[in-house]
Design an enzyme around this catalytic site. Structure first.
Site, PDB file in Angstrom:
ATOM      1  N   HIS A  62       0.872  -1.180   0.000  1.00 28.28           N
ATOM      2  CA  HIS A  62       0.000   0.000   0.000  1.00 28.28           C
ATOM      3  C   HIS A  62       0.910   1.232   0.000  1.00 28.28           C
ATOM      4  O   HIS A  62       2.022   1.192   0.550  1.00 28.28           O
ATOM      5  CB  HIS A  62      -0.827   0.124   1.280  1.00 28.28           C
ATOM      6  CG  HIS A  62      -1.714  -1.039   1.627  1.00 28.28           C
ATOM      7  ND1 HIS A  62      -1.253  -2.142   2.286  1.00 28.28           N
ATOM      8  CD2 HIS A  62      -3.048  -1.219   1.449  1.00 28.28           C
ATOM      9  CE1 HIS A  62      -2.278  -2.971   2.490  1.00 28.28           C
ATOM     10  NE2 HIS A  62      -3.367  -2.447   1.996  1.00 28.28           N
ATOM     11  N   ASP A  90       2.359   1.846   3.390  1.00 26.44           N
ATOM     12  CA  ASP A  90       3.354   0.902   3.913  1.00 26.44           C
ATOM     13  C   ASP A  90       4.760   1.399   3.606  1.00 26.44           C
ATOM     14  O   ASP A  90       5.681   1.209   4.388  1.00 26.44           O
ATOM     15  CB  ASP A  90       3.232  -0.481   3.242  1.00 26.44           C
ATOM     16  CG  ASP A  90       1.865  -1.090   3.378  1.00 26.44           C
ATOM     17  OD1 ASP A  90       1.192  -0.815   4.386  1.00 26.44           O
ATOM     18  OD2 ASP A  90       1.482  -1.860   2.468  1.00 26.44           O
TER      19      ASP A  90
HETATM   20  C1  XLS Z   1      -7.413  -6.819   4.891  1.00 26.81           C
HETATM   21  C2  XLS Z   1      -7.000  -7.002   3.509  1.00 26.81           C
HETATM   22  C3  XLS Z   1      -5.858  -6.109   3.047  1.00 26.81           C
HETATM   23  C4  XLS Z   1      -5.754  -6.119   1.550  1.00 26.81           C
HETATM   24  C5  XLS Z   1      -4.953  -5.023   0.956  1.00 26.81           C
HETATM   25  O1  XLS Z   1      -8.119  -7.646   5.473  1.00 26.81           O
HETATM   26  O2  XLS Z   1      -6.684  -8.353   3.323  1.00 26.81           O
HETATM   27  O3  XLS Z   1      -4.681  -6.490   3.643  1.00 26.81           O
HETATM   28  O4  XLS Z   1      -5.231  -7.321   1.086  1.00 26.81           O
HETATM   29  O5  XLS Z   1      -5.486  -3.783   1.222  1.00 26.81           O
END
Ligand code: XLS
Ligand code: NI
Ligand code: NI
Length: 452
Positions: free
Chosen positions: A116, A119
């Site tokens: 993201h 991140d």
């Molecule tokens: C949360 C989601 C997230 C997505 C990416 O539960 O799995 O991590 O994969 O935004």
């Protein structure tokens, strides 16, 4: 983006930092190995059913759990203190962390990563500074990609953590929040194009509601549809051909998420005229939150031609939330791979480990054990699924079970030539439907287990 070109067959396994010096390169040693820091089933360049394992599986490491997670829970703070972290959320820390990420992926001998925007880079004092931070890190990531051969599987924007997203992102009652999100996705589409991301994910972390007393469901979902159209238009404008993916999740953090499961999300996309532009990123633990099993979600996608990628993890059968543990169930993995192999693979997607170590697994080595365990579970699943397909008994059973539609009256139904009148005439003449053959579930379950 069409991903016909196979991933690099071997990496230089570059090491940019000293942090993993004590850990050996993780290599295939075969099922008999007693070295826990080796692969027993994942042999990246071995060809299974006509394709290298690395190209069937396209493993990705996620930035958020693996490098930003500190294992806090609602009862206590994080237990993880990685030695390369200085405790700040600064740009310089963000830049130096990138090298550790690529070292880790190299040690594991994998090909992809996912992240993201938040991140990899911190928010600044305003939107312009936030965008500047993102680009500073993106440039460093590009250099590391070029030096290591590691590629971006998909990028995404975090539109759920900051309090401004507390009431939704594109579905927020505030138009300002939606405008903020437009900036985030626009920048991330530019960055993902710059980094060659093969897919692009939308997980609607706060897109849903907690109470219908304060929610205009129609306006919120219409705004989401408008937002997705703008994303499609922008990607087209910049000639970014990534496969767009919706990641369904039934609940958590909101009580009800709009992208509840694959079938619900597909209905939304079709209603909004968006279905040609999106496929799905199916997360195992999200399937169980919707009351489905992982394979159900995969099958719904495959049968509609919309399987894009997988977030590999598992929940705990006794717990009801997104525990994001590494996959360990060999039967489930084999069944999932069977469905994926029948689909011809994951195209521009892959298996992204959206999984994290437990709060009490706080040492560096645990990062490796978690991923090795998940990688070997899926690699073993691939080997088993290949055996099932080569043997052909299950597919032959399925073909025979539906064979009444291959000829005669059944074929007229499938060909669209039957009417209620023609079917009535047929069954009146016959007197009754032919007796059913057994569905043989127990036989098939036992047969399936015999391959494992
Ligand atoms: C949360 C989601 C997230 C997505 C990416 O539960 O799995 O991590 O994969 O935004
Ligand atoms: Ni996920
Ligand atoms: Ni999740």
């Amino acid at each position: 983006m069409a991903s016909k070109s196979p991933a690099k067959s071997s990496h230089s396994r570059a090491q940019f930092t000293k942090w993993f010096a004590a850990i050996p390169e993780i290599k295939y040693e075969g099922p008999a190995s007693d070295n826990a820091l080796s692969y027993r089933y994942y042999n990246a360049d071995e060809v299974i059913a006509g394709r290298k394992m690395r190209d069937w599986l396209r493993f990705g490491i996620c930035y958020w759990h693996t490098f930003r997670g500190v294992a806090q829970d609602m009862f206590g703070p994080g237990t993880i203190n990685r030695p390369w972290e200085d405790g700040s959320n600064s740009l310089s820390q963000a830049l130096s962390r990138t090298e550790v990420v690529f070292d880790f992926i190299s040690k594991l001998g994998l090909d992809f990563y996912t992240f993201h925007d938040r991140d990899v880079s911190p928010e600044g004092a305003n939107v312009a500074e936030t965008n500047k931070n993102l680009w500073a890190v993106a440039k460093r990531l590009k250099e590391l990609q070029d030096a290591s051969g590691i590629k971006l599987l998909w990028g995404t924007a975090n539109m759920f953590s900051h309090p401004r997203f507390a009431q939704g992102a594109a579905s927020s009652p505030s138009a300002d929040t939606l405008a903020y999100c437009a900036n985030s996705v626009k920048e991330m589409l530019d960055v993902s194009k710059f980094l060659g991301g093969e897919s692009y994910v939308f997980w609607g972390g706060r897109e849903g509601y907690n109470s219908l007393l304060n929610t205009n469901l129609k306006r919120e979902t219409d705004h989401m549809a408008r937002f997705f159209h703008m994303a499609v238009d922008y990607a087209k404008k910049i000639s970014y051909k990534a496969q767009f993916l919706i990641e369904p999740k039934a609940c958590e953090p909101t009580k009800h998420q709009y992208d509840f499961d694959a079938a619900t999300s597909l209905c939304f996309l079709r209603g909004a005229g968006l279905d040609k532009h999106f496929k799905f990123n199916i997360e195992a633990n999200h399937a169980t939150l919707a009351g489905h099993d992982f394979v159900h979600e995969l099958e719904v996608c495959v049968s509609n031609g919309v399987l894009g990628s997988v977030d590999a993890n598992r929940g705990d059968v006794m717990n009801g939330w997104d525990t994001d543990q590494y996959p360990i169930d060999i039967r489930e993995s084999a069944h999932a791979l069977l469905v994926i192999m029948r689909n011809g693979g994951l195209g521009a997607g892959g298996f992204n480990f959206d999984a994290k170590v437990r709060r009490d697994s706080h040492e560096l080595e645990d990062m490796f054990h978690g991923h090795i365990s998940g990688i070997d579970t899926l690699a073993r699943g691939l080997r088993i699924a290949a055996k099932i397909l080569a043997d052909g008994k299950i597919d032959a059973f399925l073909k025979e079970r539906y064979s009444s539609y291959d000829k005669g009256i059944g074929k007229t139904i499938e060909d669209g030539k039957a009417t209620f009148e023609s079917l009535q005439k047929y069954i009146l003449e016959k007197g009754d439907a032919a007796p059913l053959k057994s569905a043989r579930q127990e036989y098939l379950e036992n047969l399936f287990n015999s391959y494992c």
